[in-house]
Design a protein around this motif. Structure first.
Motif, mmCIF file in Angstrom:
data_model
loop_
_atom_site.group_PDB
_atom_site.id
_atom_site.type_symbol
_atom_site.label_atom_id
_atom_site.label_comp_id
_atom_site.label_asym_id
_atom_site.label_seq_id
_atom_site.Cartn_x
_atom_site.Cartn_y
_atom_site.Cartn_z
ATOM 1 N N GLN A 9 0.819 -1.208 0.000
ATOM 2 C CA GLN A 9 0.000 0.000 0.000
ATOM 3 C C GLN A 9 0.857 1.264 0.000
ATOM 4 N N GLU A 10 1.954 1.232 0.714
ATOM 5 C CA GLU A 10 2.834 2.408 0.751
ATOM 6 C C GLU A 10 3.419 2.689 -0.635
ATOM 7 N N ARG A 11 3.835 1.645 -1.353
ATOM 8 C CA ARG A 11 4.368 1.845 -2.701
ATOM 9 C C ARG A 11 3.277 2.262 -3.679
ATOM 10 N N MET A 12 2.080 1.705 -3.508
ATOM 11 C CA MET A 12 0.969 2.069 -4.393
ATOM 12 C C MET A 12 0.588 3.535 -4.202
ATOM 13 N N LEU A 13 0.515 3.992 -2.965
ATOM 14 C CA LEU A 13 0.170 5.385 -2.710
ATOM 15 C C LEU A 13 1.278 6.332 -3.178
ATOM 16 N N ALA A 14 2.535 5.870 -3.144
ATOM 17 C CA ALA A 14 3.627 6.695 -3.669
ATOM 18 C C ALA A 14 3.489 6.870 -5.181
ATOM 19 N N ILE A 15 3.094 5.803 -5.879
ATOM 20 C CA ILE A 15 2.863 5.913 -7.324
ATOM 21 C C ILE A 15 1.673 6.824 -7.598
ATOM 22 N N LEU A 16 0.627 6.728 -6.787
ATOM 23 C CA LEU A 16 -0.530 7.604 -6.953
ATOM 24 C C LEU A 16 -0.139 9.069 -6.773
ATOM 25 N N HIS A 68 -0.978 22.318 6.594
ATOM 26 C CA HIS A 68 0.152 21.578 7.164
ATOM 27 C C HIS A 68 0.945 22.425 8.142
ATOM 28 N N VAL A 69 0.867 23.751 7.998
ATOM 29 C CA VAL A 69 1.600 24.622 8.903
ATOM 30 C C VAL A 69 1.042 24.532 10.323
ATOM 31 N N LYS A 70 -0.190 24.075 10.463
ATOM 32 C CA LYS A 70 -0.784 23.933 11.794
ATOM 33 C C LYS A 70 -0.323 22.660 12.502
ATOM 34 N N PHE A 71 0.198 21.687 11.740
ATOM 35 C CA PHE A 71 0.584 20.413 12.325
ATOM 36 C C PHE A 71 2.023 20.474 12.822
ATOM 37 N N PRO A 72 2.367 19.660 13.808
ATOM 38 C CA PRO A 72 3.783 19.539 14.194
ATOM 39 C C PRO A 72 4.602 19.033 13.025
ATOM 40 N N ASP A 73 5.837 19.501 12.952
ATOM 41 C CA ASP A 73 6.664 19.171 11.792
ATOM 42 C C ASP A 73 6.941 17.675 11.702
ATOM 43 N N ASP A 74 7.085 16.990 12.832
ATOM 44 C CA ASP A 74 7.399 15.568 12.779
ATOM 45 C C ASP A 74 6.219 14.713 12.357
ATOM 46 N N SER A 75 4.997 15.259 12.348
ATOM 47 C CA SER A 75 3.829 14.490 11.924
ATOM 48 C C SER A 75 3.582 14.569 10.429
ATOM 49 N N VAL A 76 4.215 15.525 9.755
ATOM 50 C CA VAL A 76 4.060 15.679 8.307
ATOM 51 C C VAL A 76 5.235 14.983 7.644
ATOM 52 N N ASN A 77 5.008 13.793 7.112
ATOM 53 C CA ASN A 77 6.070 13.025 6.471
ATOM 54 C C ASN A 77 5.500 12.287 5.273
ATOM 55 N N ASN A 78 6.364 11.540 4.609
ATOM 56 C CA ASN A 78 5.965 10.851 3.390
ATOM 57 C C ASN A 78 5.010 9.697 3.656
ATOM 58 N N ALA A 79 5.061 9.115 4.861
ATOM 59 C CA ALA A 79 4.208 7.979 5.182
ATOM 60 C C ALA A 79 2.858 8.397 5.760
ATOM 61 N N MET A 80 2.542 9.693 5.749
ATOM 62 C CA MET A 80 1.290 10.144 6.333
ATOM 63 C C MET A 80 0.086 9.602 5.573
ATOM 64 N N THR A 81 0.159 9.541 4.235
ATOM 65 C CA THR A 81 -0.979 9.053 3.452
ATOM 66 C C THR A 81 -1.279 7.603 3.777
ATOM 67 N N THR A 82 -0.242 6.794 3.952
ATOM 68 C CA THR A 82 -0.454 5.389 4.324
ATOM 69 C C THR A 82 -1.124 5.281 5.680
ATOM 70 N N HIS A 83 -0.687 6.094 6.625
ATOM 71 C CA HIS A 83 -1.301 6.087 7.950
ATOM 72 C C HIS A 83 -2.755 6.541 7.887
ATOM 73 N N LEU A 84 -3.056 7.536 7.070
ATOM 74 C CA LEU A 84 -4.425 8.026 6.939
ATOM 75 C C LEU A 84 -5.331 6.966 6.311
ATOM 76 N N LEU A 85 -4.822 6.254 5.302
ATOM 77 C CA LEU A 85 -5.619 5.193 4.684
ATOM 78 C C LEU A 85 -5.922 4.085 5.683
#
Length: 573
Positions: free
Chosen positions: A61-68, A86-103
Motif C-alpha cells: 500500500q505504501e508503494r501504491m500510494l507513492a505511485i498515486l 500543514h503549517v498547523k501540524f507539528p513538523d514531525d507528523s508531516v512526512n511521506n508515510a502520512m498518506t499510508t497512515h491516513l488510509l
C-alpha cells in the motif's frame, strides 16, 4: 469470461515499462493478491503467516500510494487542493508515510474500530472515511482499466477520479489530524512567522556586515543552523526590539520559543547595551565561528580602533560610553522623583520601546524614560540623526543605570574579555537550547529563511495546461515550445532515429524481436512497438492522403481532435 481473460493477458503492460500506469498495474495486482490471501486465511490457526501478510500489505500500500502521488503531480498538479493547513501540524507528523497512515485509519473507522480518536469523534468522521475508501477503490479501478488500454495517456475520466480522491484525502487528513495531534492556533502561527521574519532580517544584516556569504546561504551550510539563531538573539534585542524578542511583554505573551529564557534575555540585553561597536562586531564574529575555541579568542579579536574598511563600520562608530556620558550631562534628572534603581535594572518601562521609536522619528530630542512614567527632555543630538541602535542603547542605559557610568556595569567582571565571554556563553546557550527544545519548529523556520534569502530562486514562469504532458526529450514538444512565441507552426518532418540506435521501445521499453517490430512515429521520429504506436492521424508536414502512424504521446498531445483518425483504421506499414 474467456474473452475478458484473454484481453487482460494480451493488453497487460510489460514489467519493464517505466511509465507510471504500468508500475501502478503491477503494484495494484500485488496488493489485491495479498488482500485475497488475508481474507482466506484463518488468523487463529496461522498467526505467523497473518503477520507476514499484514507487513506485505502495508509495504504494498505504501508503494501504491507513492505511485498515486506521482500520478497526481504529473496529471493534475495545478488543480490539486492546497495543503496550507500543514503549517498547523507539528513538523514531525508531516512526512511521506502520512498518506499510508491516513488510509489505514480510514479503513479502521469504516470497520467500526476507533484507535486514536474518541468514539464520538470517530462516528462523526466515519462517513468521510467511507467516501475516501470508496474513492480510492474507484480510482484503482479506473487506473487499472487505463493501464490495459494505453499506459501512456490519462483521459478526462482519469483526471476526475484523481481530483475526487485528492479532495477527499485532503479533507480527511485535516479533520483526522485535528483530532490526533495538537493543532497550532493562529496566534502561534503568527508568532512563528514573526520569528522567521526576524531570522530573515538577521541574515540580511549578517550578509551586509560580512559575517556570512551568499554562497553559504545558497549551499545551506550546516553551521548556519547554529550561527543564525545566535545572531538573531542579538538582532532581536538590539536592532528589532519590537519583534518577537520584545521583553516589554509578559513572558506568556512572547513566542513559545523564547518565553522560557525571558529572565536570561533581560540580562543579555543589559550587557549588549554597554558594548562598543568593536566589541559587538567581535562578539558577532565569534558567534558565527564554528570552532570550539571561538569564545576564548574574543579578546584578541577586539580591534583597538574601528577599521573603516571592515564591513559594518562607519565614521560614526564611536564608543557608546562617550556618547552616553555626553547625553547624561545634557539631560536634566532633577525633575525625576527618586526611584528604586535596582528594580529598573531588572526590567524596563512598558513605554520603553515606544519612546525609542519616538526618538527615532523625532531626531530633535531624546525621550528620557523612567520606570514609573515618561517625560520628554530636549537634548541636542550630535552628528545629526542617530541610528536606532544608538537611541535604543542610550535609552536603556539612562533607564537602567541612571546617572552611573558604564564602568559600574563593567565592574561586575574582571575584564572586558571576561564580559564578552559571558555574553558568548549565554547567547550560545540559549540558541543551543532552542535546537534541543524546539527542533522541529526551528527547522521549519530555517527552511523558510533559506527559501526567502537564497539567490537561486526559480523564475515564476506561466505554466500552460498541457505542460504536464510534455516530454523533455520529445522533438515535437521542443518544436511547439520554440514556435509558441512566434506563432509559427513547424511543417518540417522530424529526424528519424536510426533502427540500429534502438533495441527496445521508447515508451514501454519492450525489447524488439523477430515478432515485435520497430515502428517510427511520423510526428517525433522515435521508434516504438506496434502497441505504443497504434494510432493514425493526419499531419501537416506529411503530404499523404492516408493517415500515418503516430505514437500515443503525439496522438493525444500534439494532434488536434478534429483531425484525429479512428485508431481501428488499418495502419499503414
Amino acid at each position: 469470461m474467456l474473452p475478458a481473460v484473454v484481453r487482460r493477458w494480451l493488453n497487460r503492460p510489460k514489467k519493464s515499462d517505466p511509465r507510471l500506469l504500468a508500475k501502478f498495474f503491477y503494484i495494484d495486482e500485488e496488493v489485491s493478491s495479498v488482500v485475497h490471501e488475508l481474507q482466506c486465511l484463518d488468523v487463529r490457526k496461522d498467526t505467523q503467516n497473518y503477520l507476514v501478510l499484514l507487513s506485505q500489505l502495508h509495504n504494498g500500500q505504501e508503494r501504491m500510494l507513492a505511485i498515486l502521488e506521482q500520478i497526481l503531480e504529473h496529471c493534475v498538479s495545478s488543480k490539486r487542493r492546497q495543503r496550507d493547513y500543514h503549517v498547523k501540524f507539528p513538523d514531525d507528523s508531516v512526512n511521506n508515510a502520512m498518506t499510508t497512515h491516513l488510509l489505514f485509519a480510514a479503513e479502521l473507522l469504516v470497520g467500526g474500530t476507533y484507535v486514536e480518536v474518541e468514539e464520538s469523534d470517530g462516528v462523526l468522521l466515519r462517513p468521510l472515511a467511507q467516501e475516501l475508501v470508496q474513492s480510492l477503490d474507484c480510482l484503482r479501478r479506473v487506473l487499472r482499466e487505463q493501464s490495459l488500454e494505453d499506459p501512456g495517456i490519462y483521459p478526462e475520466t482519469t483526471h476526475k477520479a484523481l481530483l475526487q480522491y485528492d479532495n477527499l484525502c485532503a479533507e480527511f487528513e485535516l479533520r483526522y489530524m485535528s483530532l490526533v495531534v495538537t493543532i497550532k492556533t493562529p496566534e502561534e502561527i503568527y508568532k512563528q512567522q514573526q520569528v522567521a521574519v526576524l531570522f530573515c532580517e538577521t541574515v540580511s544584516r549578517a550578509l551586509q556586515r560580512g559575517y556570512l556569504t551568499q554562497e553559504m546561504i545558497d549551499d545551506c551550510e550546516p553551521e548556519l543552523m547554529i550561527s543564525i539563531p545566535r545572531l538573531a538573539i542579538i538582532s532581536g534585542l538590539l536592532i528589532f526590539p519590537d519583534g518577537p524578542l520584545n521583553l516589554e511583554r509578559e513572558p506568556e505573551e512572547m513566542c513559545e520559543l523564547f518565553s522560557p529564557f525571558y529572565g536570561l534575555l533581560i540580562k543579555i540585553r543589559e550587557l549588549l547595551c554597554v558594548l562598543t561597536e568593536s566589541e559587538l562586531f567581535s562578539l558577532e564574529r565569534a558567534l558565527c565561528s564554528s570552532s570550539e575555541d571561538a569564545s576564548t579568542n574574543l579578546s584578541s579579536c577586539v580591534p583597538t580602533s574601528p577599521d573603516s574598511s571592515s564591513p559594518g563600520y562607519s565614521d560614526q562608530s564611536t564608543k557608546l560610553s562617550s556618547s552616553t556620558e555626553q547625553t547624561l550631562q545634557n539631560a536634566s534628572w532633577t525633575n525625576y522623583p527618586p526611584s528604586n534603581t535596582g528594580a529598573c535594572n531588572s526590567t524596563v518601562s512598558s513605554a520603553y520601546y515606544t519612546c525609542a521609536q519616538s526618538a527615532i522619528n523625532t531626531p530633535q530630542c531624546i525621550v528620557a524614560v523612567d520606570r514609573d512614567y515618561v517625560r520628554s527632555q530636549d537634548v541636542k543630538l550630535q552628528n545629526g540623526t542617530r541610528r536606532p541602535t544608538d537611541v535604543l542603547r542610550s535609552l536603556h542605559v539612562r533607564c537602567s543605570i541612571r546617572e552611573s557610568r558604564l564602568s559600574n556595569v563593567r565592574s561586575r567582571y574582571r575584564s572586558d574579555s571576561d564580559m564578552l565571554h559571558r555574553l558568548f556563553v549565554c547567547i550560545a546557550g540559549v540558541a543551543d537550547q532552542l535546537q534541543t527544545n524546539f527542533a522541529s519548529d526551528l527547522r521549519v523556520i530555517l527552511k523558510t529563511v533559506f527559501e526567502a534569502v537564497s539567490s537561486r530562486q526559480q523564475a515564476d514562469t506561466q505554466k500552460l495546461p498541457g505542460d504536464s504532458l510534455r516530454l523533455p526529450d520529445c522533438s515535437a514538444c521542443r518544436k511547439e515550445q520554440e514556435a509558441a512565441p512566434t506563432g509559427n507552426l513547424y511543417l518540417e518532418p522530424p529526424e528519424w532515429v536510426p533502427d540500429s540506435a534502438s533495441t527496445q521501445c521508447t515508451s514501454c521499453c519492450a525489447p524488439f524481436t523477430l515478432l515485435r517490430r520497430r515502428h517510427h512515429c511520423r510526428s517525433c521520429g522515435k521508434i516504438f512497438c506496434s502497441r505504443c504506436s497504434g494510432y493514425t492521424t493526419f499531419l501537416p508536414h506529411v503530404q499523404n492522403p492516408q493517415p500515418v502512424r503516430v505514437c500515443s504521446h503525439c496522438y493525444h498531445v500534439h494532434c488536434s481532435p478534429h483531425i484525429r483518425h479512428n485508431a481501428e483504421t488499418e495502419i499503414p506499414t
